[in-house]
Design an enzyme around this catalytic site. Structure first.
Site, PDB file in Angstrom:
ATOM      1  N   ARG A 161       4.052   3.741  12.112  1.00  0.00           N
ATOM      2  CA  ARG A 161       2.890   3.888  12.462  1.00  0.00           C
ATOM      3  C   ARG A 161       2.875   4.135  13.613  1.00  0.00           C
ATOM      4  O   ARG A 161       2.919   4.954  14.524  1.00  0.00           O
ATOM      5  CB  ARG A 161       2.766   1.471  13.048  1.00  0.00           C
ATOM      6  CG  ARG A 161       0.891   2.023  13.154  1.00  0.00           C
ATOM      7  CD  ARG A 161       0.857   0.818  12.007  1.00  0.00           C
ATOM      8  NE  ARG A 161       1.495   0.005  11.522  1.00  0.00           N
ATOM      9  CZ  ARG A 161       0.746  -0.948  10.582  1.00  0.00           C
ATOM     10  NH1 ARG A 161       0.375   0.070   9.335  1.00  0.00           N
ATOM     11  NH2 ARG A 161       1.768  -1.659  10.008  1.00  0.00           N
ATOM     12  N   CYS A 164       0.897  -1.405   0.162  1.00  0.00           N
ATOM     13  CA  CYS A 164      -0.009   0.506   0.223  1.00  0.00           C
ATOM     14  C   CYS A 164       1.341   0.960  -0.273  1.00  0.00           C
ATOM     15  O   CYS A 164       0.232   2.342  -0.365  1.00  0.00           O
ATOM     16  CB  CYS A 164      -0.602  -0.272   1.244  1.00  0.00           C
ATOM     17  SG  CYS A 164      -0.195  -0.432   2.539  1.00  0.00           S
ATOM     18  N   HIS A 218      -2.626   6.311   4.627  1.00  0.00           N
ATOM     19  CA  HIS A 218      -1.107   6.526   4.976  1.00  0.00           C
ATOM     20  C   HIS A 218      -0.302   8.079   4.537  1.00  0.00           C
ATOM     21  O   HIS A 218      -0.834   7.887   3.175  1.00  0.00           O
ATOM     22  CB  HIS A 218      -0.165   5.526   3.678  1.00  0.00           C
ATOM     23  CG  HIS A 218      -0.995   3.723   4.069  1.00  0.00           C
ATOM     24  ND1 HIS A 218      -0.738   3.892   5.742  1.00  0.00           N
ATOM     25  CD2 HIS A 218      -0.151   2.808   4.238  1.00  0.00           C
ATOM     26  CE1 HIS A 218      -0.972   2.209   6.009  1.00  0.00           C
ATOM     27  NE2 HIS A 218      -0.103   1.657   5.370  1.00  0.00           N
ATOM     28  N   GLN A 240       2.031   5.733   9.174  1.00  0.00           N
ATOM     29  CA  GLN A 240       0.803   4.497   8.529  1.00  0.00           C
ATOM     30  C   GLN A 240      -0.210   4.516   9.041  1.00  0.00           C
ATOM     31  O   GLN A 240       0.295   4.284  10.162  1.00  0.00           O
ATOM     32  CB  GLN A 240       1.951   3.453   7.718  1.00  0.00           C
ATOM     33  CG  GLN A 240       2.840   3.753   6.779  1.00  0.00           C
ATOM     34  CD  GLN A 240       3.679   2.573   5.898  1.00  0.00           C
ATOM     35  OE1 GLN A 240       4.736   2.474   5.961  1.00  0.00           O
ATOM     36  NE2 GLN A 240       2.376   1.526   6.010  1.00  0.00           N
TER      37      GLN A 240
HETATM   38  P1  NAP Z   1      -9.288  -9.035   6.984  1.00  0.00           P
HETATM   39  O1  NAP Z   1      -9.899  -8.523   7.255  1.00  0.00           O
HETATM   40  O2  NAP Z   1      -8.539 -10.573   7.116  1.00  0.00           O
HETATM   41  O3  NAP Z   1      -9.865 -10.857   5.210  1.00  0.00           O
HETATM   42  C1  NAP Z   1      -9.892 -12.080   5.097  1.00  0.00           C
HETATM   43  C2  NAP Z   1     -10.507 -13.472   5.330  1.00  0.00           C
HETATM   44  O4  NAP Z   1     -10.750 -13.483   7.073  1.00  0.00           O
HETATM   45  C3  NAP Z   1     -11.488 -12.984   4.822  1.00  0.00           C
HETATM   46  O5  NAP Z   1     -12.165 -13.032   3.532  1.00  0.00           O
HETATM   47  C4  NAP Z   1     -12.660 -14.084   5.738  1.00  0.00           C
HETATM   48  O6  NAP Z   1     -12.703 -14.880   5.350  1.00  0.00           O
HETATM   49  C5  NAP Z   1     -11.607 -14.275   7.220  1.00  0.00           C
HETATM   50  N1  NAP Z   1     -12.734 -13.380   8.081  1.00  0.00           N
HETATM   51  C6  NAP Z   1     -13.197 -14.010   9.230  1.00  0.00           C
HETATM   52  N2  NAP Z   1     -13.668 -12.956  10.219  1.00  0.00           N
HETATM   53  C7  NAP Z   1     -14.170 -12.130   9.371  1.00  0.00           C
HETATM   54  C8  NAP Z   1     -14.988 -11.283  10.060  1.00  0.00           C
HETATM   55  N3  NAP Z   1     -15.566 -11.227  11.440  1.00  0.00           N
HETATM   56  N4  NAP Z   1     -15.758 -10.138   9.190  1.00  0.00           N
HETATM   57  C9  NAP Z   1     -14.468 -10.503   7.836  1.00  0.00           C
HETATM   58  N5  NAP Z   1     -13.970 -11.379   7.215  1.00  0.00           N
HETATM   59  C10 NAP Z   1     -13.841 -12.450   8.278  1.00  0.00           C
HETATM   60  O7  NAP Z   1      -7.656  -9.475   6.205  1.00  0.00           O
HETATM   61  P2  NAP Z   1      -8.136  -8.557   5.158  1.00  0.00           P
HETATM   62  O8  NAP Z   1      -6.968  -7.267   6.085  1.00  0.00           O
HETATM   63  O9  NAP Z   1      -7.896  -7.896   4.181  1.00  0.00           O
HETATM   64  O10 NAP Z   1      -6.250  -9.068   3.903  1.00  0.00           O
HETATM   65  C11 NAP Z   1      -5.760 -10.016   3.003  1.00  0.00           C
HETATM   66  C12 NAP Z   1      -5.133  -8.977   2.143  1.00  0.00           C
HETATM   67  O11 NAP Z   1      -4.944  -8.893   1.205  1.00  0.00           O
HETATM   68  C13 NAP Z   1      -4.120 -10.083   3.003  1.00  0.00           C
HETATM   69  O12 NAP Z   1      -3.008 -10.401   2.323  1.00  0.00           O
HETATM   70  C14 NAP Z   1      -3.160  -8.844   3.482  1.00  0.00           C
HETATM   71  O13 NAP Z   1      -1.401  -8.714   3.026  1.00  0.00           O
HETATM   72  C15 NAP Z   1      -3.188  -8.066   1.649  1.00  0.00           C
HETATM   73  N6  NAP Z   1      -3.237  -6.683   2.128  1.00  0.00           N
HETATM   74  C16 NAP Z   1      -3.707  -5.730   3.228  1.00  0.00           C
HETATM   75  C17 NAP Z   1      -3.490  -4.967   3.378  1.00  0.00           C
HETATM   76  C18 NAP Z   1      -4.596  -3.679   4.651  1.00  0.00           C
HETATM   77  O14 NAP Z   1      -4.168  -2.738   4.574  1.00  0.00           O
HETATM   78  N7  NAP Z   1      -4.997  -4.673   5.118  1.00  0.00           N
HETATM   79  C19 NAP Z   1      -3.368  -3.437   2.421  1.00  0.00           C
HETATM   80  C20 NAP Z   1      -2.629  -4.496   0.917  1.00  0.00           C
HETATM   81  C21 NAP Z   1      -2.962  -6.035   1.530  1.00  0.00           C
HETATM   82  P3  NAP Z   1     -14.040 -16.094   4.776  1.00  0.00           P
HETATM   83  O15 NAP Z   1     -14.904 -15.302   4.312  1.00  0.00           O
HETATM   84  O16 NAP Z   1     -13.458 -17.067   4.129  1.00  0.00           O
HETATM   85  O17 NAP Z   1     -14.213 -16.734   6.419  1.00  0.00           O
END
Ligand code: NAP
Length: 371
Positions: free
Chosen positions: A268, A135, A275, A162
């Site tokens: 952070r 990001c 960011h 960030q």
């Molecule tokens: P996240 O919010 O933890 O979501 C990932 C998965 O967790 C969801 O698809 C869902 O899968 C599951 N989950 C379990 N409990 C949940 C709940 N209460 N609410 C929503 N989902 C839940 O992950 P994320 O932060 O979006 O990141 C996803 C990927 O993008 C990672 O590889 C990360 O490194 C990358 N990324 C993140 C960012 C950032 O700023 N956060 C930026 C760039 C890239 P199911 O539906 O299969 O259970």
């Protein structure tokens, strides 16, 4: 219509992606199937038309039926699925938010306002894995693309500020919980206009160091504080977040043979989802400030040049203003005392939009338009 598999659509990045895809009517041009790792058989999200229930995201046979898969599920999922899926002969396009495949030779990092020509060349030579960038790197490039496009950057440092969202949903909650702890601890003192500031300061410092101050995620106070460390250590003393600046920027720009040196410190701070970054840029020459400003402000429809005044900076160049928008303002632009070929600037961007979700949906659009 293009068969699209959506994995990780309800996580933090995934839900921002869903909002954008609905706003841009992306689903009207494809036939989506929604997958899950935990809710197989439950109802698919409401996208305004009938959909089959959620499918098992580990079902390789179903995944292999997709022409494009977008995954925001995370690195462990990518690691587990992509190898067996490709080994089964799947020739579809894999678009991913996770970093797992970013530096692989058969993957490209996508940020089309900056590297559309690299993406098109990759598609022409059969690349199938298109991965969203880090990001901070993506937001830096959206802001500074005008300088890179003109070949004016000899090297740069970026000092980052960030947000909590870059670490994930639990961390955002922890930041707000820390703010509440501090607010409640000082509320009575604050309500009394006669309270000496030293007393409020003492209370805040005591609370920041209290045993029950909530830090299980960050491991240190972030509210009323900052944490100068993001991600894991590298052998050379950088953090992995800092390491990505050099390698991902140059991969995005397609500069494998002649990388531009980039380094800095990643910090952070207590912002929710924007960011910010302060740049020191060594220019390739004494380029006039008005030419630099024009190149910065005109590169793409999302970057906005903010005049270097207090009023414009406070109104336009803050996380509060930018949060939830695709706008990438860049301001505080001026030559540094070090010499006429040293430039500084400051930019802010929503790390869940251009920093994560937006490049993914635009890659889908590129694929749809090539059909
Ligand atoms: P996240 O919010 O933890 O979501 C990932 C998965 O967790 C969801 O698809 C869902 O899968 C599951 N989950 C379990 N409990 C949940 C709940 N209460 N609410 C929503 N989902 C839940 O992950 P994320 O932060 O979006 O990141 C996803 C990927 O993008 C990672 O590889 C990360 O490194 C990358 N990324 C993140 C960012 C950032 O700023 N956060 C930026 C760039 C890239 P199911 O539906 O299969 O259970």
């Amino acid at each position: 219509m293009l068969k699209l598999g959506m994995v990780g659509w309800r996580g933090m990045v995934g839900s921002v992606l869903m909002e954008r895809m609905l706003a841009e009517k992306d689903f009207e041009r494809c036939e989506p199937l929604f997958f899950t790792t935990s809710q197989t058989g439950q109802a698919a999200p409401d996208i305004g038309r009938e959909l089959p229930p959620l499918q098992d995201a580990h079902d390789l046979r179903l995944l292999a039926d997709m022409e494009v898969i977008i995954s925001c599920q995370g690195g462990d999922y990518t690691q587990a699925v992509i190898g067996p899926l490709r080994d089964s002969g799947w020739q579809g396009y894999w678009i991913d938010a996770a970093s797992t495949l970013r530096m692989e030779s058969d993957s490209l990092i996508i940020l089309d306002p900056v590297n559309r020509s690299v993406i098109d060349a990759g598609l022409d030579r059969g690349i199938k894995n298109f991965i969203g960038g880090n990001c901070t790197v993506s937001l830096m490039l959206m802001a500074l693309a005008g300088l890179f496009a003109n070949g004016w950057v000899e090297w740069l440092t970026t000092m980052t500020y960030q947000s909590a969202s870059g670490a994930g949903a639990k961390y955002m909650r922890e930041l707000v919980a820390q703010m509440r702890y501090l607010g409640e601890g000082s509320a009575a003192l604050l309500d009394d206009p006669a309270t000496a500031i030293a007393a409020i300061d003492r209370q805040v410092t005591t609370d920041l160091n209290a045993d029950d101050f909530p830090t299980p995620c960050f491991g240190a106070p972030l509210a009323a504080a900052l944490i100068p460390w993001i991600d894991r250590p590298m052998e050379n003393g950088q953090t992995r977040e800092e390491w990505k600046g050099l390698v991902e920027t140059n991969k995005i720009l397609g500069r494998g043979e002649a990388p531009i040196p980039i380094d800095g410190q990643c910090v952070r701070v207590g912002a929710m989802r924007c960011h910010s970054q302060a740049f020191t840029i060594k220019l390739t020459g004494d380029i006039p400030l008005d030419e630099l400003e024009a190149a910065l402000g005109e590169h793409n429809p999302w970057v906005r040049l903010i005049p270097n005044t207090k009023a414009a900076t406070l109104t336009e160049l803050t996380p509060a203003k930018v949060s939830g928008t695709l706008s990438v303002p860049i301001g505080r632009v001026r030559k540094l005392n070090m010499g006429k070929d040293y430039l500084t600037a400051f930019s802010v961007g929503d790390q869940l939009l251009w920093g994560a979700a937006e490049p993914l949906r635009r890659m889908l659009e590129i694929l749809q338009n090539r059909r």
